[in-house]
Design a protein around this motif. Sequence first.
Motif, PDB file in Angstrom:
ATOM      1  N   LEU A 200       0.749  -1.206  -0.018  1.00  0.00           N
ATOM      2  CA  LEU A 200      -0.065   0.125  -0.006  1.00  0.00           C
ATOM      3  C   LEU A 200       0.837   1.167  -0.030  1.00  0.00           C
ATOM      4  O   LEU A 200       0.562   2.060  -0.732  1.00  0.00           O
ATOM      5  CB  LEU A 200      -0.718  -0.090   1.214  1.00  0.00           C
ATOM      6  CG  LEU A 200      -1.899   1.259   1.248  1.00  0.00           C
ATOM      7  CD1 LEU A 200      -2.792   1.366   0.094  1.00  0.00           C
ATOM      8  CD2 LEU A 200      -2.691   0.980   2.655  1.00  0.00           C
ATOM      9  N   HIS A 463      -7.058  -0.489   2.729  1.00  0.00           N
ATOM     10  CA  HIS A 463      -8.137  -0.454   1.614  1.00  0.00           C
ATOM     11  C   HIS A 463      -8.701  -2.014   1.807  1.00  0.00           C
ATOM     12  O   HIS A 463      -7.977  -2.839   1.459  1.00  0.00           O
ATOM     13  CB  HIS A 463      -7.858  -0.279   0.085  1.00  0.00           C
ATOM     14  CG  HIS A 463      -7.180   1.252   0.001  1.00  0.00           C
ATOM     15  ND1 HIS A 463      -7.893   1.879  -0.933  1.00  0.00           N
ATOM     16  CD2 HIS A 463      -6.362   1.873   0.722  1.00  0.00           C
ATOM     17  CE1 HIS A 463      -7.224   3.228  -0.920  1.00  0.00           C
ATOM     18  NE2 HIS A 463      -6.386   3.106   0.093  1.00  0.00           N
ATOM     19  N   CYS A 465     -11.340  -4.872   0.676  1.00  0.00           N
ATOM     20  CA  CYS A 465     -12.203  -5.406  -0.406  1.00  0.00           C
ATOM     21  C   CYS A 465     -12.996  -6.604   0.045  1.00  0.00           C
ATOM     22  O   CYS A 465     -12.440  -7.499   0.596  1.00  0.00           O
ATOM     23  CB  CYS A 465     -11.628  -5.475  -1.804  1.00  0.00           C
ATOM     24  SG  CYS A 465     -12.528  -6.370  -3.076  1.00  0.00           S
ATOM     25  N   ASP A 477      -4.292  -3.813  -1.567  1.00  0.00           N
ATOM     26  CA  ASP A 477      -5.608  -3.830  -0.849  1.00  0.00           C
ATOM     27  C   ASP A 477      -5.913  -5.125  -0.463  1.00  0.00           C
ATOM     28  O   ASP A 477      -5.317  -6.138  -0.975  1.00  0.00           O
ATOM     29  CB  ASP A 477      -6.810  -3.714  -1.780  1.00  0.00           C
ATOM     30  CG  ASP A 477      -6.917  -2.290  -2.723  1.00  0.00           C
ATOM     31  OD1 ASP A 477      -5.705  -1.583  -2.990  1.00  0.00           O
ATOM     32  OD2 ASP A 477      -7.904  -1.789  -3.001  1.00  0.00           O
ATOM     33  N   CYS A 479      -8.259  -8.402   0.605  1.00  0.00           N
ATOM     34  CA  CYS A 479      -9.514  -9.024   0.146  1.00  0.00           C
ATOM     35  C   CYS A 479     -10.006 -10.073   1.222  1.00  0.00           C
ATOM     36  O   CYS A 479      -9.218 -10.958   1.455  1.00  0.00           O
ATOM     37  CB  CYS A 479      -9.244  -9.540  -1.139  1.00  0.00           C
ATOM     38  SG  CYS A 479      -9.442  -8.417  -2.810  1.00  0.00           S
TER      39      CYS A 479
END
Length: 485
Positions: A200, A463, A465, A477, A479
């Motif tokens: 990131l 972030h 997801c 990101d 997940c």
Amino acid sequence: TFYYFVRLCLDKILLQCILQSRTLSGADAINALRPFYFAVHPDFFGQHPKEREVNENSLKRLNGYLENLQKPGFRSFKPTQLTFYVREREPNSSNVQESFSASGFRAVSFTLHTRDLLSTVLDILNSCSLSTEHVQSLSVNSQPHKEAKSTVNRPIKWDKTYYSFTGFKDPEEELEQAQRVETTLLSWLDDNEASAVKKLKKSLPLRKELERLKIELSHELQLSDIRWQRSWGIAHRCSQLHSLGRLVQQRPEILENVKGRTVVFTDRSGMSAAGHIMLGTMDVHHHWTKIFERLPNYYKLQKRLLLLEDRISQLLGGIQVIYIEELQPLLTLEEYFETLNSFYNKLRDSRLPFHPRSLRGLQMILESDRYAPSLHELGHFMIPTICDPAALQWFIFAKAQEARENLKRKEEMMLTEKELINTSTERFSLDRLYKEPSVSSAQMIDCCKRLLEESLPYLQGMHLCISHFYSVLQDGDLCIPWNWK
């Protein structure tokens, strides 16, 4: 001491023979998995974007798992949970190339924890209810020595005290532990937070550059929005915006007709069924230029399309014809117009006796790969273009009240989902919280509610997801599956 040394050497030799006899080569594994790849390959899910995306992501993770299995000395394995949409077989078809119907598919989830290619291939095929008969011949052919074939069936099982004395790991105990291990959100975040933070931080300058380019181009061209169809990395997106910026500098006159429109970077160029300008990422500037030059003609066709939707609506009692980008394939304007036109001609000839405006407030989408109408949980009717008009009339009348209730529930769910996303973002100090299109509102709501019951300091500034699997994307990101444990 000599006795134990000899026994230790024998044990290593026998173990090596066993492993050799059960080993497939990488090429053999690919051949063995052909039925599986044929059943789940994203190219066969062109009409189902959310299922295609799930399969694309799962195949990437599966390929990584298979690559690690082939690395010499690689021992650090963690159970990997995968979800695939598998195309259904026709019950009476014997030909592999023709044994899948276009009418449906099923979701299959399984966890890989094996340490050799053969076991992994068998697990995948069995989990998807695919035949494993052809694997036997491959595993036999891949055996380097005939003597090894007889060894594999020989029951070699040392006493537990042997493993205690030598310090070797008991393979049976390792397998049992791997089967008991289930990835949890906290353990996964603990293992992957550092990697995600590193990626990131590395992506932050590119993220700022992307936002700057997007704002500048949107303002210069007076665009409504700039979007991407796929989950391309930040660097890839910046490159696409730079390409569009260069075209603006070279040919500013061709961009006069884009005011108020949305530009979508996707797999092919044209105008989408939703009226967005599609720029194919593999196309050169010449193709993009042609699209911008043809925009006036596209706008004329779009007006005809809207008129066609109104006519269909009038024939079906006022039900609204809609196109939902997240749930439908990315059709061009021409493709969607042909679909609507064919359906309209069929309705017009059948002269169904719908009372005018009796179905106002209801919604429907047209689908070319279905054979029977259905009602989506979000409240819209899913109508096949080849649907029998009489059957269509009966189905809509029978489900009209349920459709209205679903639409009302959809509005409530969307409000709840938005509130929970905002609350979760603030609670965990996230930089961004979003979901993949394949995750429904109900799944997102359930996920956020359970997240809010946890203490997750790892997420600050991240972030996040919500997806169907665990993964750290190339730009940092995180997940996580919506149904995390």
